[in-house]
Design an enzyme around this catalytic site. Structure first.
Site, PDB file in Angstrom:
ATOM      1  N   CYS A   1      -1.471  -6.323   8.276  1.00 41.18           N
ATOM      2  CA  CYS A   1      -0.735  -5.331   7.483  1.00 41.18           C
ATOM      3  C   CYS A   1      -0.568  -4.012   8.224  1.00 41.18           C
ATOM      4  O   CYS A   1       0.054  -3.080   7.704  1.00 41.18           O
ATOM      5  CB  CYS A   1      -1.424  -5.125   6.153  1.00 41.18           C
ATOM      6  SG  CYS A   1      -1.597  -6.679   5.234  1.00 41.18           S
TER       7      CYS A   1
ATOM      8  N   HIS B   1       4.802  -3.346  -0.781  1.00 40.54           N
ATOM      9  CA  HIS B   1       4.023  -3.582   0.436  1.00 40.54           C
ATOM     10  C   HIS B   1       4.571  -4.789   1.205  1.00 40.54           C
ATOM     11  O   HIS B   1       3.948  -5.852   1.253  1.00 40.54           O
ATOM     12  CB  HIS B   1       2.555  -3.778   0.047  1.00 40.54           C
ATOM     13  CG  HIS B   1       1.609  -3.962   1.181  1.00 40.54           C
ATOM     14  ND1 HIS B   1       1.839  -3.485   2.462  1.00 40.54           N
ATOM     15  CD2 HIS B   1       0.386  -4.587   1.243  1.00 40.54           C
ATOM     16  CE1 HIS B   1       0.811  -3.813   3.240  1.00 40.54           C
ATOM     17  NE2 HIS B   1      -0.069  -4.482   2.533  1.00 40.54           N
TER      18      HIS B   1
END
Lengths: 382, 382
Positions: free
Chosen positions: B83, B330
């Site tokens: 991420c 996200h």
């Protein structure tokens, strides 16, 4: 920009390595490279891998590898450019050292490919998924189309094409890390299974597990670590169309020429200066087209020239002294780094029975897809 | 090393973008960024993506994106750090511009996550596959363990923890690109589905499609392109253990502290200089621990401080003015780049109704896994 040198290398055996996971492989190569350079701590690292997600269900290789090579805390980054991932890692490390951001940077690559049954399908994710892969074309098919057009256009024969893997297997006999270190005959090639006409099994690089790593540092610090550093004199990178159908000419790989031109320009050198080259012979036809794009042969002539012995010891230029992807093996993320390691061995006089005599400059050419990306390095003996 | 500035940005809406593929998304953000900076041609680019192989069966994003953003030939590279992939792309572009190798470099990220049903399983490839994922732990479970230990150790209540997503959703109302731009109440959080005790659905950042891109250039050329460039004043990166069980303290994320310390050192600044920060609030507990590691609050106090209003306008520091990962969305490979875009908006006075007043310095913090890697940027208004 600072000048950059290679001060140590390490790699695993290439092959079917059932006892080692992806982390084991990269850590082995990385620790060997650190030991070779005599460094206990690195400032940063890059790990090339094409598709660790699909091959091993493991992403986040920066964290994993920092952990398993005993370097937690150090910045790390996984880079991917399909089969040019390893070369991309070397280029990224070069830029970081050249920038002055870091001094001791590890660059390497790894792929663990034997654990899945659908290795060719995973490789196809380097092609255009929507317009090629989903319609059933895999890389043997794409390169077969290139081979067919090249043979029609330039009159290359099936027997001449076979001389590429025959030469590379002959070279591999002297490479202790090679996956298939044995010679093959013309008959072996011509009687091997048809994969995608005209390419047969012996025209195709294999599925391989393996890892390779190098340590880079500023040139002016290299002698602290080794008597025989090798300078990275030129680096060139380029992209090309993702889909083969967007190439203007199926016998060309324009990203290779672009990347090579950029590397030659940075190095201030021309093809005549280069003694050997590690090229990306994923399929026999690739070596031929690449040798032309790099400027070693005129367009349409490299196949016949290689068949006549111009690509081996005593010829115009030694192509793939390591055995190339075909015989040394092709763990896709590691290949580009392993090519630079071969150049390091050759230029530091450590190549043993496969040593290219009097080599001052060597080149490596690593590409992704059907020429969608390419990385070229020019290395110099010091 | 040369100083580096951001001269233009572009991003897509974040959300469920069923009509756009991964190439469409990145090309949209990249072309918007080039238009914003007024550049038609870039010298190089980086695209962050966590797992385009598993999410879309597409690797080789360098070639794909060069093609679809109209920049064939230009060097490109896909970088992955789970991420933290988007932040890693910005850092890589920073190094390339700082080195002198290239002038106009695009950095961005993308993820197309809605096309698969097993998004959480794909995300789990950022954890330790052999010791965590294969034993059934996913990221909600890992962060739930961190939350449980933190609550026990420091007395943070469930109601206080809920104030993190409540604040971030409140901020997101003013962000036109946010996936969920609406306010939520304490009841909404406490009555949402349990995901992994004590974390409920409203503590978890969503599955998101989206892309973000920025154009970087040498600081001394920035005014050719814009009146309001933003300087990248500090960059810090670090790795931590891949597995949560190897953390010495489950209430700490040591890679975050290491990366922040490096960024502060490069910038010559301290936490007191920073007006706002975009943090990686993948789960509510993450924002709290990160705010402590970045030096904005003492260990054990950030949860209560945020609950008391110290993390919003008028408080000690504005945390996640964009809405954060929870409310803005996200798309894992794009998140780190989108954070830097938010900092660019804030520091160039373009943040509209969510503008942080009188901000001179802003920070972004992007991490992978359960703290296995982290990238911190410090940005400066010029």
């Amino acid at each position: 920009m600072r000048d950059v040198a290679i001060i140590g290398v390490g790699m695993t055996k290439f092959g079917e390595l059932w006892e080692q996971s992806i982390r084991d492989l990269f850590a082995e190569a990385a620790i060997k490279a650190m030991d070779d350079a005599g460094v206990k701590k690195i400032d940063s690292f890059y790990v090339g891998a094409m598709s660790s997600g699909l091959y091993t269900y493991q992403e986040h290789l920066s964290s994993l590898m920092a952990d398993y090579m005993g370097q937690i805390g150090v910045p790390g980054l996984h880079v991917e450019s399909a089969c040019a991932s390893g070369g991309s890692a070397v280029r990224s490390a070069f830029i970081e050292v050249a920038s002055g951001m870091s001094d001791i940077v590890l660059a390497g690559g790894v792929e663990k490919m034997w654990d899945v049954e659908d290795g060719t399908i995973v490789l196809a994710t380097a092609s255009d998924q929507e317009y090629e892969a989903y319609n059933g074309v895999t890389f043997p098919g794409l390169y077969a189309m290139m081979a067919r057009v090249y043979m029609e256009k330039y009159g290359l024969t099936r027997e001449e094409l076979a001389q590429v893997p025959i030469k590379n297997h002959k070279h591999s006999v002297n490479n202790p890390n090679a996956q298939y270190p044995f010679e093959i005959s013309l008959n072996d090639v011509l009687r091997s299974s048809m994969v995608a006409d005209p390419l047969r099994l012996m025209d195709c690089s294999p599925i391989t597990d393996g890892a390779a790593a190098l340590i880079l540092c500023p040139l002016d610090r290299a002698k602290e670590f080794t008597d025989k550093p090798v300078r990275i004199r030129g680096v060139g990178a380029a992209t090309g169309p993702i889909a083969l159908h967007d190439h203007k000419d199926l016998t060309r790989l324009e990203a290779v020429k672009l990347a090579a031109d950029r590397a030659y320009k940075m190095a201030g050198l021309s093809p005549a200066d280069i003694s050997f080259v590690e090229v990306h012979d994923c399929f026999s036809i690739a070596e031929i087209i690449v040798a032309e794009e790099l400027g070693f042969f005129e367009y349409g002539t490299a196949g016949k020239a290689i068949a006549e012995g111009q690509g081996t010891y005593g010829g115009k230029i030694v192509i793939n002294p390591s055995g190339g992807l075909k015989a040394k093996g092709h763990p896709v993320g590691a290949t580009g780094a392993a090519q630079v390691i071969e150049a390091y061995y050759q230029l530091s006089g450590k190549a043993g029975a496969r040593q290219v005599p009097d080599a001052k400059f060597g080149m490596t050419q690593n590409m992704g897809g059907s020429g969608g990306s390419c990385i070229v390095h020019i290395l110099e003996a010091l």
